[in-house]
Design a protein around this motif. Structure first.
Motif, PDB file in Angstrom:
ATOM      1  N   UNK A 204      24.454 -11.080   2.304  1.00 40.48           N
ATOM      2  CA  UNK A 204      25.053  -9.759   2.557  1.00 40.48           C
ATOM      3  C   UNK A 204      25.684  -9.215   1.283  1.00 40.48           C
ATOM      4  N   UNK A 205      26.440 -10.047   0.577  1.00 39.04           N
ATOM      5  CA  UNK A 205      27.069  -9.598  -0.658  1.00 39.04           C
ATOM      6  C   UNK A 205      26.043  -9.199  -1.703  1.00 39.04           C
ATOM      7  N   UNK A 206      24.997 -10.007  -1.853  1.00 42.52           N
ATOM      8  CA  UNK A 206      23.959  -9.699  -2.834  1.00 42.52           C
ATOM      9  C   UNK A 206      23.253  -8.387  -2.493  1.00 42.52           C
ATOM     10  N   UNK A 207      22.833  -8.246  -1.243  1.00 36.22           N
ATOM     11  CA  UNK A 207      22.144  -7.004  -0.843  1.00 36.22           C
ATOM     12  C   UNK A 207      23.085  -5.818  -0.994  1.00 36.22           C
ATOM     13  N   UNK A 208      24.343  -5.986  -0.596  1.00 29.90           N
ATOM     14  CA  UNK A 208      25.321  -4.906  -0.734  1.00 29.90           C
ATOM     15  C   UNK A 208      25.477  -4.456  -2.176  1.00 29.90           C
ATOM     16  N   UNK A 209      25.551  -5.415  -3.091  1.00 32.83           N
ATOM     17  CA  UNK A 209      25.665  -5.064  -4.509  1.00 32.83           C
ATOM     18  C   UNK A 209      24.369  -4.442  -5.028  1.00 32.83           C
ATOM     19  N   UNK A 210      23.227  -4.978  -4.607  1.00 29.89           N
ATOM     20  CA  UNK A 210      21.933  -4.419  -5.037  1.00 29.89           C
ATOM     21  C   UNK A 210      21.761  -2.982  -4.544  1.00 29.89           C
ATOM     22  N   UNK A 211      22.335  -2.695  -3.380  1.00 26.25           N
ATOM     23  CA  UNK A 211      22.244  -1.354  -2.786  1.00 26.25           C
ATOM     24  C   UNK A 211      23.395  -0.448  -3.233  1.00 26.25           C
ATOM     25  N   UNK A 212      24.197  -0.918  -4.169  1.00 26.42           N
ATOM     26  CA  UNK A 212      25.330  -0.154  -4.725  1.00 26.42           C
ATOM     27  C   UNK A 212      26.311   0.314  -3.651  1.00 26.42           C
TER      28      UNK A 212
END
Length: 168
Positions: free
Chosen positions: A36-44
């Motif tokens: 979730x954190x990785x996707x959240x950061x990738x999605x800005x």
């Protein structure tokens, strides 16, 4: 509990204590939080939404214990129904604001509902949970492809799913 931990680390530790003796559940929420954190950061994702998302990822399955205690099983609907209350208590104890608690507990109460997903935090939580469940449950290539087509909406979540499972 160690006093110099961040709010998020206090929540992390609280969830480890909550699921004491159940390493499978502990490993699950850690993996969901990580994706979730990785996707959240990738999605800005904006910082506040990222905090909410990561906290929700830690507590998303907190309803499992009361569901098993009351109903003898932990189906998704029971988790959604019984998760918000213990999540709210834990989040409050860890110092989250009422506004954050309201959104996090709403996400906990909907994380197994895949229709009318409102908000990028909700979408990413669902995708992260799916990435972990698809692997942990050993689902077939067809099931993975179906989830990819029906559930995944973010470019980052789709990319991770394609790489991880070889979905084309």
């Amino acid at each position: 509990m160690v006093q110099n931990l961040s709010q998020m680390d206090r929540l992390y530790q609280s969830m480890i204590e909550y699921f004491a003796g159940d390493p499978k559940r502990i490993q699950h929420f850690i993996k969901v939080n990580s994706f979730a954190g990785l996707i959240g950061r990738m999605e800005s994702l904006p910082e506040e939404q990222l905090i909410i998302l990561e906290a929700a990822a830690y507590v998303h399955d907190i309803g499992i214990k009361p569901a098993e205690s009351i109903y003898g099983e932990c189906g998704g609907k029971y988790q959604e129904m019984l998760g918000p209350e213990p999540a709210a208590a834990m989040l409050k104890e860890c110092g989250f604001s009422q506004e954050q608690i309201d959104r996090i507990t709403w996400l906990v109460g909907h994380h197994h509902t895949y229709t009318d997903i409102n908000g990028l935090d909700y979408q990413i939580l669902v995708e992260a949970d799916f990435l972990v469940n698809l692997y942990e449950d050993g689902l077939s290539e067809d099931a993975v492809r179906h989830a990819y087509e029906k559930i995944f909406r973010t470019e980052s979540g789709k990319r991770i799913c394609r790489i991880m499972f070889g979905v084309s």
